[in-house]
Design a protein around this motif. Sequence first.
Motif, mmCIF file in Angstrom:
data_model
loop_
_atom_site.group_PDB
_atom_site.id
_atom_site.type_symbol
_atom_site.label_atom_id
_atom_site.label_comp_id
_atom_site.label_asym_id
_atom_site.label_seq_id
_atom_site.Cartn_x
_atom_site.Cartn_y
_atom_site.Cartn_z
ATOM 1 N N GLU A 212 -2.236 -5.815 4.824
ATOM 2 C CA GLU A 212 -3.132 -6.090 3.783
ATOM 3 C C GLU A 212 -3.935 -7.495 4.324
ATOM 4 N N LEU A 243 -5.339 -0.249 -0.143
ATOM 5 C CA LEU A 243 -4.725 -1.546 0.176
ATOM 6 C C LEU A 243 -5.582 -2.554 0.002
ATOM 7 N N ALA A 247 -4.628 -5.590 -2.635
ATOM 8 C CA ALA A 247 -4.732 -7.176 -2.193
ATOM 9 C C ALA A 247 -5.567 -7.925 -2.812
#
Length: 253
Positions: A212, A243, A247
């Motif tokens: 991430e 992702l 994040a």
Amino acid sequence: MTAKVEISGVDSSKLIVLKEADKMRLLKEVRGGNKAARDELINGNLRLVLSICGRFAGRGENPDDLFQVGCIGLMKAIDNFDVNQNVRFSTYAVPMILGEIRRYLRDNNPVRVSRSIRDTAYHAMQAKERLINKLQREPNIEEIAQEMGLRREEVLLALEAIVDPVSLQEPVYSDGGDTIFVMDQVRAPEGEDSWLDEIVLRESIGKLSQREKSILYLRFMQGKTQMEVAQEIGISQAQVSRLEKGAMKNIRG
């Protein structure tokens, strides 16, 4: 009714509190070698140790360890107290207990301070005391440095290096439940982003996985597209998108 607090196997709700006259009587017996009196004196002042340990709450330290170290300070106070002085025992014991806990925190601080810097700080404090007696006022750093024959920066660095870290959640003033904490008194320069926001951001990023972090770095520091990031790290563009969103959601909290 006192709430029960279990610390180092001690039930605080069952702790006794000695009167000052009883403390003096027991201290005199301790001087005569009475071990039972010493034990009674220790047990009768454990509440004092607990109250002092409470000052260090919020620093992430093990309360059992602080309590045990505080008890060492209490025992030193009992063994060194002069019964002939017209001073309350607690007045003498509190700085002894505080000193023992602070020494423990300093010695176990992950940020190690070199012996030479600590020695410089020690000599600086001695020089400060001499100047206070001589000038009848608080000397400034320049005056202390001149007294020691050192540069101002050396003295300032040494004194700052031995200062105990302070929790942002530590109260500095309280008036009827309206408490002011250290964090309330720290302000970022006008026009700059909040220092607290930066701390929170760093902590949030630190909790992300390495993948991430890499995606965010490539996307926002190097300006690459999701497709370019996908090709560089060897996953699909859809995975990069998922992702990245996850994040960003974690960072925003």
